[in-house]
Design an enzyme around this catalytic site. Structure first.
Site, PDB file in Angstrom:
ATOM      1  N   SER A 146       0.831  -1.195   0.000  1.00 25.95           N
ATOM      2  CA  SER A 146       0.000   0.000   0.000  1.00 25.95           C
ATOM      3  C   SER A 146       0.868   1.248   0.000  1.00 25.95           C
ATOM      4  O   SER A 146       2.034   1.211   0.383  1.00 25.95           O
ATOM      5  CB  SER A 146      -0.905   0.021   1.234  1.00 25.95           C
ATOM      6  OG  SER A 146      -1.849  -1.025   1.197  1.00 25.95           O
TER       7      SER A 146
ATOM      8  N   GLY B  92      -3.030  -0.509  -4.064  1.00 21.63           N
ATOM      9  CA  GLY B  92      -1.932   0.046  -3.286  1.00 21.63           C
ATOM     10  C   GLY B  92      -1.378   1.349  -3.815  1.00 21.63           C
ATOM     11  O   GLY B  92      -0.319   1.801  -3.373  1.00 21.63           O
TER      12      GLY B  92
ATOM     13  N   PRO C  49      -7.978  -0.391  -6.530  1.00 21.86           N
ATOM     14  CA  PRO C  49      -7.626   0.842  -5.821  1.00 21.86           C
ATOM     15  C   PRO C  49      -8.625   1.159  -4.713  1.00 21.86           C
ATOM     16  O   PRO C  49      -9.820   0.894  -4.845  1.00 21.86           O
ATOM     17  CB  PRO C  49      -7.691   1.897  -6.927  1.00 21.86           C
ATOM     18  CG  PRO C  49      -8.723   1.354  -7.875  1.00 21.86           C
ATOM     19  CD  PRO C  49      -8.536  -0.141  -7.868  1.00 21.86           C
TER      20      PRO C  49
ATOM     21  N   ARG D 292      -7.412   3.626  -1.491  1.00 25.15           N
ATOM     22  CA  ARG D 292      -6.906   4.891  -0.973  1.00 25.15           C
ATOM     23  C   ARG D 292      -6.863   5.983  -2.051  1.00 25.15           C
ATOM     24  O   ARG D 292      -7.176   7.144  -1.787  1.00 25.15           O
ATOM     25  CB  ARG D 292      -5.492   4.663  -0.428  1.00 25.15           C
ATOM     26  CG  ARG D 292      -4.849   5.871   0.211  1.00 25.15           C
ATOM     27  CD  ARG D 292      -3.340   5.687   0.319  1.00 25.15           C
ATOM     28  NE  ARG D 292      -2.968   4.375   0.786  1.00 25.15           N
ATOM     29  CZ  ARG D 292      -2.666   4.061   2.034  1.00 25.15           C
ATOM     30  NH1 ARG D 292      -2.711   5.002   2.964  1.00 25.15           N
ATOM     31  NH2 ARG D 292      -2.311   2.837   2.365  1.00 25.15           N
TER      32      ARG D 292
ATOM     33  N   CYS E 186      -5.144   8.842  26.457  1.00 25.47           N
ATOM     34  CA  CYS E 186      -4.110   8.622  27.482  1.00 25.47           C
ATOM     35  C   CYS E 186      -3.003   7.729  26.946  1.00 25.47           C
ATOM     36  O   CYS E 186      -2.774   6.611  27.446  1.00 25.47           O
ATOM     37  CB  CYS E 186      -4.737   8.038  28.735  1.00 25.47           C
ATOM     38  SG  CYS E 186      -5.785   9.213  29.604  1.00 25.47           S
TER      39      CYS E 186
ATOM     40  N   TYR F 246      -8.928   4.668   5.448  1.00 24.43           N
ATOM     41  CA  TYR F 246      -8.353   3.966   6.595  1.00 24.43           C
ATOM     42  C   TYR F 246      -8.407   4.744   7.905  1.00 24.43           C
ATOM     43  O   TYR F 246      -7.764   4.349   8.871  1.00 24.43           O
ATOM     44  CB  TYR F 246      -6.901   3.537   6.306  1.00 24.43           C
ATOM     45  CG  TYR F 246      -6.805   2.603   5.131  1.00 24.43           C
ATOM     46  CD1 TYR F 246      -7.270   1.303   5.217  1.00 24.43           C
ATOM     47  CD2 TYR F 246      -6.285   3.037   3.924  1.00 24.43           C
ATOM     48  CE1 TYR F 246      -7.209   0.452   4.131  1.00 24.43           C
ATOM     49  CE2 TYR F 246      -6.216   2.201   2.822  1.00 24.43           C
ATOM     50  CZ  TYR F 246      -6.679   0.904   2.940  1.00 24.43           C
ATOM     51  OH  TYR F 246      -6.630   0.066   1.852  1.00 24.43           O
TER      52      TYR F 246
END
Length: 471
Positions: A233, A269, A312, A314, A391, A421
């Site tokens: 990716s 990717g 594809p 992203r 935290c 993502y």
């Protein structure tokens, strides 16, 4: 202004810390004295209506990116005399509306769980246009995929061959399958994102693939469609895809001796820009380079051109999204950067979200950018680190960025390129509800995924529900 010695070498001091770097943002994002506007809607209006943190998806950008990817691959492979098939990788971001946008743009959809399959079906996507991935599909997931008529199941290991074949026999169908193999090509990316080397959970080694295909072909309820490979990716160039294709084609030729191999799936990717240092190749260039490699390989091996598929995710969803946060606190920390005790100041800007809405910096050391979204400032830029409210010391949203030195509590901060993502990896860590997803287009905004409230979180607690019933 001189750079801060704590800044990474790739991060320049901007002449204007308000200016937008076009490659990072959806094309409808603009800036005025009143701040950012996306899809014709002011960022401040979005924050006022829907609160922050807030995922914002530019519908026009998502649809246009999808159409551009389809055109790029279909055109490049038509030039060499074959067809291309494009699947949207649903794991990047998936909702019912988004799945419909992808289908309307001409894409098929790749899913990798029963839940993603359910979303695609709820969107009304033709099951024949779905691919089903996963290294550990449950028997129930396999059975449902076969029952609804999923177009192709990607076989990831030898155990799945009989599982899929048996499910197809039960339902009286012949199920099309692909075999995922590891080409051995190592993508130039984070180790957790590189998926075609040998020592990892996905796929079958090249040397074991012929035996696996023979087993597939021995089952009359299976139809072998071809090989599948995914090299990783966030890949910027075509070299890795070209080398992987060349290796797969040699195996493809070997498999032709035993029957038809109509397809070759080279995965996805394709990378996007998250910072000024990122320079991904245009999708048209990638498509052309890969097509040329496939054509040359088939000519050299004297084999027919297969239909070539891609996945594809992203590169379609990423730049279409941004996340809005509200600044809560700022803090200057003096940090030593040399052995002789020389120090410099890093400003921590804490926002109302963090690793629960964007886990990628913690998981992959992913870098992001940011801009103040509610106003323009003429104050000189200062180096900041945008931190979340969780935290965890590793709860960082943007590791390094130059923002106007007067950034203050109450400011609205926009982080671009969060469409992929971020929502998909979101969690309820520290009992924060996952933010809503809002789609913007032509000056209007609407919720496409409802955010979670504290009541939603408590409703899942059996003790809380039981005590409510007793009251």
């Amino acid at each position: 202004m001189a750079s801060n010695p704590l800044a990474p070498s790739w991060l320049p001091v901007p002449e204007d810390a308000n200016a937008l770097v076009p490659s990072l943002w959806a094309r409808t994002v603009t800036r005025s004295e009143g701040g950012l506007t996306v899809g014709g809607v002011r960022a401040e209006e979005l924050a006022e209506r829907f609160g922050t943190p807030l995922y914002v998806i530019d519908e026009t950008e998502a649809r246009e990116r999808a159409a551009e990817v389809v055109r790029a691959f279909e055109s490049a492979f038509a030039e060499i005399g074959t067809a291309a098939r494009v699947y949207y990788a649903g794991k990047a971001f998936l909702s019912i509306e988004f799945a419909r946008w992808m289908a309307e743009a001409g894409l098929s959809i790749d899913v990798c769980s029963g839940g993603e399959l359910a979303v695609a079906l709820a969107a009304g996507v033709d099951p024949g246009r779905l691919g089903f991935h996963g290294n550990n599909k449950s028997p129930a997931e396999i059975d449902r995929a076969v029952a609804v008529g999923v177009g192709a199941v990607v076989i990831d290991n030898v155990q799945e061959i009989d599982r899929v074949a048996d499910a197809a026999e039960r339902h009286g169908v012949v199920q099309s399958v692909r075999l995922r193999v590891n080409s051995g090509v190592h993508a130039h990316t984070h180790a957790f994102l590189a998926t075609a080397h040998e020592d990892q959970k996905f796929g079958i080694a090249l040397e074991d693939a012929a035996d696996a295909v023979a087993r597939i072909r021995s089952r009359s309820s299976l139809a072998f469609r071809g090989l599948h490979c995914h090299i990783g990716s966030q890949i910027f160039g075509a070299d890795g895809f070209a080398e992987s294709a060349a290796r797969l084609l040699r195996l493809h030729r070997e498999l032709l001796a035993g029957g038809d191999v109509p397809e070759l799936n080279l995965g996805g990717g394709f990378g996007i820009a998250y910072t000024v240092a990122d320079d991904p190749a245009p999708i048209e260039e990638l498509a052309r380079r890969i097509a040329e490699t496939v054509a040359a390989g088939c000519e050299e091996l004297d084999i027919p051109l297969p239909v070539v598929a891609f996945e594809p995710g992203r590169s379609i969803a990423g730049t279409a999204g941004l996340t809005l946060y509200t600044v809560g606190t700022t803090k200057d920390v003096r940090v030593a950067y040399q052995d002789d005790g020389e120090t410099a100041v890093r400003r921590y800007v804490s926002v109302d979200g963090g690793m629960s809405d964007n886990a990628r910096p913690a998981l992959y050391e992913a870098q992001y950018s940011a801009r103040i979204a509610n106003r323009v400032s003429s104050v000189e830029p200062e180096l900041v680190r945008v931190a979340g409210k969780h935290c965890e010391s590793g709860d960082i949203v943007v590791d390094a960025e130059y923002l106007p030195g007067d950034i203050r509590p109450g400011d609205l901060l926009a982080v671009p390129a969060t469409g992929a993502y971020c929502w998909a990896l979101s969690s309820n860590y520290n009992y924060l509800g996952r933010p809503p997803v809002v789609a913007v287009r032509d000056g209007s905004a609407r919720v496409i995924v409802r955010g979670e409230t504290e009541a939603d979180l408590l409703a899942r607690d059996a003790a809380y529900e039981g005590e409510k019933a007793e009251r």
